[in-house]
Design an enzyme around this catalytic site. Structure first.
Site: not given
Length: 729
Positions: A32-33, A215-216, A246, A596
């Site tokens: 996504k980044t 973002d997020e 998330q 993770r």
């Protein structure tokens, strides 16, 4: 460098359709980044959009810095780009337009959490309200700010009488203006008020920011969402990226429903799904998909990866928390010594930080460097330091530092003024501070009568406990101190933070019990010396195992992840059993933990665990079964080569350590490591440990696997000889 060539097909389509409202639901590890930064770079380089006409908002300064670096590498500049957190953006707007906001000047202060807390406590005191309610008032104020509602609406909808909260709220607002200050939440609410009440300011920012990126997005709260709606009201180009799977911060105001609301409020919306994971193996991704599919409040997306299948996920049942920690730490030691991984590749993740102590102790035993990520080591936590300070005044009554730490904890009205007077009384009578308190209570003083009343209960309790000290066991004495001073009562308000603090106190009590069993004749002073040594040991540098709660590692990744304490009541927390909403939040948290891991994932739970002040039998977390794992492996007779857990992708059995209730220790499969000759260790030998110093072997147990060693400074410890860093002296 062609920007588009670096993206997959879905990322390209999202980038090429950046005009208008765009919602990208981005699964864990799906780039996504990369999409955000490449889209901004493409607009600047290929579409001629000026950098100053782009606004990018994220949630951490680290993420903002990473975005700037990536964009600079793509287009060679970020000087005019607005890339920041919500709070930094609002602060910048307020600094530029503060004259438009009544009651503040341009040099206004931004209060830290402790500044706000201090002001609020003073207000509560001035209003003659119970000081213990200050935390509740702080929560009400924060809730109203983050949900963009006034306190009257909150009070009207509350199930309890909130008249006092209204009074405190109004007074708090007045005092902030009087002090020309804002707290963090007020940066958001005041920026919103600035935009709503000043058409010229709003239009200037609306016209400037032709493209807005968030973002997020799942972590935005109501007022952040409302600010984005305001700023995008002219060009209507809003590009948001988030993953409802998330969202793990609803307890601090995040509202993942904003992702669903976005489709209505910004219609028409183009939706893209990033489902290709670049981080993890197929086995890890498949188990994560099985887990999160049990949530109802989510978009229908399924992660996939072109990475290799990877090794099977290992799910292990242990006898207790000590057994769990010993086995996992020995496995970490073996992985590193086989040169499979570095310590920095490995993380031990847990739902609550109360589980960390057993792992800290075992890592220390084998000289394995570690760091607590995003938190404090066990003995450095506030509630533990308070308890240790109480105990220290019984071993060293002259310890003024310890006394001052707890003289007004729990609250007993002994503030800075009273302490100043007490110091003066001690000076006048040439006495240490605690002795001065005893003297004042015993003999009285007309000049200090008010102070005498404030310290009287503390002194009476101290003298009562001092008389009992030599008649009680170490464990019972610690219990008595906690009860006499009502230490647990300071954390009685039912919050997540207090629940963890109470669990940590219980874990501390258990550590006292274990120390006493290993060292029956040890004194309180010797116990405090042993934990002081452990608390003072610190590791510098990056080559460390990460020990962390799941909340603290969101956004990070590790080659090897151990998720521990997977028991009902711990992960998921017990309160979730009464709420579907809470259960789904816990499941999202587990999903974050699982994703993770890049290469290896180990899951574990204990048959019994010491928590809430007692040892209880536990049942495995429902999440294990939801992931397709055998959550109830049968225990067999202890054997280092016995392995039994079911693979998640078929019905064959895979190697996995299992522990018998009759044994306390197990070691990992050492593989190609050259075996250490443990026969050199004998009862009666003196040995040296790099952290614990010198000691004597008093017994060889578990068929020669472990040695019981009484160290001169820290008492008895049982170590696996194969991996213990011992030198015979």
């Amino acid at each position: 460098m062609d920007i588009l060539e670096q993206l997959n097909e879905v990322q390209k389509q999202a980038l090429l359709n950046a005009k208008g409202a765009v919602l990208v639901t981005a699964g864990a590890g799906s780039g996504k980044t990369k999409l955000l930064t490449h889209t901004m770079a493409y607009l600047i380089r290929e579409k001629g959009i000026m950098p100053e006409n782009i606004l990018a908002i994220t949630f951490t300064n680290k993420a903002a810095s990473e975005m700037k670096t990536r964009i600079f590498n793509l287009v060679g500049t970020t000087s005019d780009l607005w890339i920041s957190t919500f709070h930094s953006m609002c602060l910048r707007m307020l600094r530029q337009n503060i004259t438009k906001l009544d009651g503040f000047t341009n040099d206004f202060s931004v209060y830290s959490e402790s500044d706000s807390e201090k002001l609020l406590k003073q207000i509560v005191k001035d209003l003659s309200l119970p000081v213990d309610n200050a935390k509740h008032y702080a929560q009400v104020i924060s809730f109203c700010q983050n949900h963009n509602i006034d306190v009257y609406t909150y009070a009207k909808n509350s199930k309890r009488d909130e008249d006092d909260s209204i009074t405190v709220y109004e007074k708090y607002e007045q005092e902030l203006k009087k002090n020309n200050a804002m707290d963090f939440d007020h940066l958001l609410s005041n920026a919103y008020a600035l935009l709503v009440n000043n058409k010229e300011v709003l239009e200037r920012y609306q016209k400037r920011f032709e493209y807005i990126f968030v973002d997020e997005f799942q972590d935005t709260n109501t007022i952040q969402y409302d600010i984005v709606k305001l700023l995008s009201g002219y060009h209507h180009n809003v590009f948001v990226v988030g993953d409802e799977d998330q969202c793990i911060y609803t307890w601090r105001g995040a509202n993942f429903q904003n992702i669903f609301n976005f489709k209505t409020d910004f219609a028409p919306v183009k939706v893209f799904k990033l489902e290709q994971n670049y981080r993890s193996t197929k086995n890890i991704i498949e188990s994560a998909n099985k887990l999160i599919a049990n949530n109802f409040e989510r978009f229908d997306k399924v992660l996939w990866t072109q990475n290799e299948q990877g090794k099977d996920i290992e799910c292990t049942k242990y006898y207790d928390e000590q057994n769990e920690a010993e086995s996992i730490v020995s496995k970490i030691w073996a992985m590193v010594n086989r040169n499979e991984y570095k310590y920095s590749d490995i993380a031990i993740l847990m739902r609550i930080n109360a589980l960390s102590l057993s792992f800290e102790q075992k890592l220390l035993n084998y000289n394995i460097p570690y760091r607590i990520y995003g938190g404090f080591k066990f003995y450095e936590r506030q509630e533990i330091k308070n308890l240790i300070s109480y105990l220290r005044i019984f071993t060293n009554p002259s310890d003024e530092t310890a006394l001052l730490r707890i003289i007004n904890f729990p609250k007993r009205g002994i503030g800075d003024g009273a302490i100043l007077k007490l110091r003066q009384y001690a000076h006048d009578n040439n006495l240490p501070l605690l002795s001065a308190m005893e003297n004042l209570v015993q003999n009285g003083s007309k000049d200090y009568s008010q102070l005498e009343q404030k310290v009287k209960s503390f002194v009476i309790s101290y003298q009562k406990l001092k008389a009992l000290r030599n008649t009680l066991s170490l464990h019972d004495f610690v219990d008595a101190v906690i009860d006499e001073y009502a230490i647990k009562g300071a954390y009685s308000e039912p919050t997540d933070e207090n629940t963890e603090k109470l669990m940590n106190i219980d874990v501390f009590i258990n550590s006292v019990d274990e120390f006493e069993k290993a060292n029956p004749s040890a004194s309180l002073a010797e116990y405090l010396e042993s934990i002081t040594l452990e608390a003072d040991i610190d590791y510098l540098g990056d080559e460390t195992v990460t020990l962390s709660t799941v909340h603290s590692v969101k956004g990070l990744e590790f080659k090897v992840v151990f998720i521990v304490g997977l028991e009902e009541g711990i992960f998921p927390l017990s309160r979730s059993s009464y709420s579907q909403k809470e259960t789904e939040e816990e499941r999202r948290l587990m999903y974050v933990a699982v994703t993770r891991a890049k290469e290896r994932l180990f899951l574990s739970y204990a048959q019994s665990r010491y928590l809430h002040g007692k040892r209880s039998y536990t049942s495995p977390s429902k999440f294990l079964e939801e992931m397709g794992l055998d959550a109830t492996p049968k225990q067999k007779k202890f054997d280092y080569t016995t392995y039994i857990s079911k693979s998640i992708d078929n019905n064959r059995f895979v190697k996995q350590p299992v522990v018998s209730p009759s044994k306390s220790y197990t070691v990992a499969n050492m593989g190609d490591i050259q075996k250490k000759d443990t026969s050199i260790y004998k009862i009666g030998q003196r040995v040296k440990h790099p952290k614990f110093g010198e000691g004597e072997i008093v017994d060889i147990v578990d068929d020669g696997v472990c040695a019981e060693i009484v160290f001169d400074n820290v008492g008895k410890k049982t170590l696996i000889l194969e991996i213990a860093p011992l030198e015979i002296i």
